[in-house]
Design an enzyme around this catalytic site. Structure first.
Site, PDB file in Angstrom:
ATOM      1  N   CYS A 110       0.846  -1.187   0.000  1.00  9.82           N
ATOM      2  CA  CYS A 110       0.000   0.000   0.000  1.00  9.82           C
ATOM      3  C   CYS A 110       0.883   1.239   0.000  1.00  9.82           C
ATOM      4  O   CYS A 110       1.874   1.281   0.738  1.00  9.82           O
ATOM      5  CB  CYS A 110      -0.881  -0.022   1.242  1.00  9.82           C
ATOM      6  SG  CYS A 110      -1.943   1.424   1.399  1.00  9.82           S
ATOM      7  N   HIS A 152      -9.080  -3.575  -2.238  1.00 14.71           N
ATOM      8  CA  HIS A 152      -8.109  -2.782  -1.474  1.00 14.71           C
ATOM      9  C   HIS A 152      -8.526  -1.305  -1.442  1.00 14.71           C
ATOM     10  O   HIS A 152      -8.503  -0.671  -0.379  1.00 14.71           O
ATOM     11  CB  HIS A 152      -6.722  -2.962  -2.110  1.00 14.71           C
ATOM     12  CG  HIS A 152      -5.614  -2.214  -1.443  1.00 14.71           C
ATOM     13  ND1 HIS A 152      -4.575  -2.837  -0.787  1.00 14.71           N
ATOM     14  CD2 HIS A 152      -5.367  -0.877  -1.327  1.00 14.71           C
ATOM     15  CE1 HIS A 152      -3.751  -1.923  -0.290  1.00 14.71           C
ATOM     16  NE2 HIS A 152      -4.209  -0.726  -0.609  1.00 14.71           N
ATOM     17  N   GLU A 153      -8.914  -0.774  -2.597  1.00 12.45           N
ATOM     18  CA  GLU A 153      -9.274   0.655  -2.668  1.00 12.45           C
ATOM     19  C   GLU A 153     -10.580   0.940  -1.927  1.00 12.45           C
ATOM     20  O   GLU A 153     -10.701   1.962  -1.245  1.00 12.45           O
ATOM     21  CB  GLU A 153      -9.364   1.123  -4.120  1.00 12.45           C
ATOM     22  CG  GLU A 153      -8.066   1.020  -4.918  1.00 12.45           C
ATOM     23  CD  GLU A 153      -6.856   1.588  -4.201  1.00 12.45           C
ATOM     24  OE1 GLU A 153      -6.994   2.608  -3.503  1.00 12.45           O
ATOM     25  OE2 GLU A 153      -5.769   0.994  -4.297  1.00 12.45           O
TER      26      GLU A 153
HETATM   27 ZN    ZN Z   1      -3.559   1.218  -0.191  1.00 11.20          ZN
END
Ligand code: ZN
Length: 194
Positions: A110, A152-153
């Site tokens: 990330c 993830h987003e």
């Molecule tokens: Zn991230």
């Protein structure tokens, strides 16, 4: 103009982003923000960037997986990851649903947790209902790596980081992942660590 990507510990990463209405989406402010997020994501480089990562607590993220990002990865690995190019696009006010029970375990990182990676188990197939940058309703059916990027987003838009979902014992610096080939066989690694 590039924006500064905030790092873990900044409270904005832990807040649920605010929903945007159609008037706001078409506003100059949001259109410029989208453009700046695109530049920031490409410069990083990354395959996704959520508004909270640049300090804006909004339900908005940009996604793009470019040919030059995957050109160094072997065809075998790409097939394993189910990864292929994804054109630039914007998701706003997304609603995520899982299609089926299949999951996959791979390393992810990330831009807001710089320098680390860990294995995260994610759904293999997802559906996302959202608005695009013109405020139009869109349904996205995705699987494999693209499905992982979306999950993830969308987590970011709800104040969740991958570290909340990771297999903690797989945590590695990116440097050590290269050094020890940690990424080569995730199943083997998980068996060793468990
Ligand atoms: Zn991230």
């Amino acid at each position: 103009m590039q924006l500064k990507i905030v790092q873990a510990g900044n409270p904005v990463l832990r807040k649920k982003g605010r929903v945007l209405n159609k008037e706001e989406i078409s506003s100059r402010l949001i259109q410029e923000l989208i453009e700046q997020m695109r530049e920031t994501m490409r410069e990083a480089p990354g395959v996704g960037l959520a508004a909270p990562q640049i300090g804006a607590s909004l339900q908005l993220a940009v996604i793009e997986d470019r040919a030059d990002y995957i050109s160094e990865i072997s065809a075998e690995k790409l097939a394993e990851l189910q990864r292929s190019t994804v054109p630039f696009h914007v998701i706003i006010n997304p609603k995520l649903s899982f299609l089926g029970d299949s999951t996959a375990q791979f390393f992810e990182g990330c831009l807001s947790v710089e320098g680390y990676q860990a294995v995260v188990e994610r759904a293999l197939k997802v559906r996302v209902e959202c608005l695009n940058e013109r405020g139009e309703a869109v349904t996205i059916n995705a699987q494999g790596w693209y499905g992982r990027i979306l999950q993830h987003e969308i987590d970011h838009l709800n104040g969740t980081l991958y570290v909340d979902r990771m297999k903690t014992r797989t945590l590695t610096t990116t440097e050590n992942a290269f050094r020890f080939g940690t990424n080569d066989n995730v199943q083997e690694l998980l068996a060793e660590l468990e």
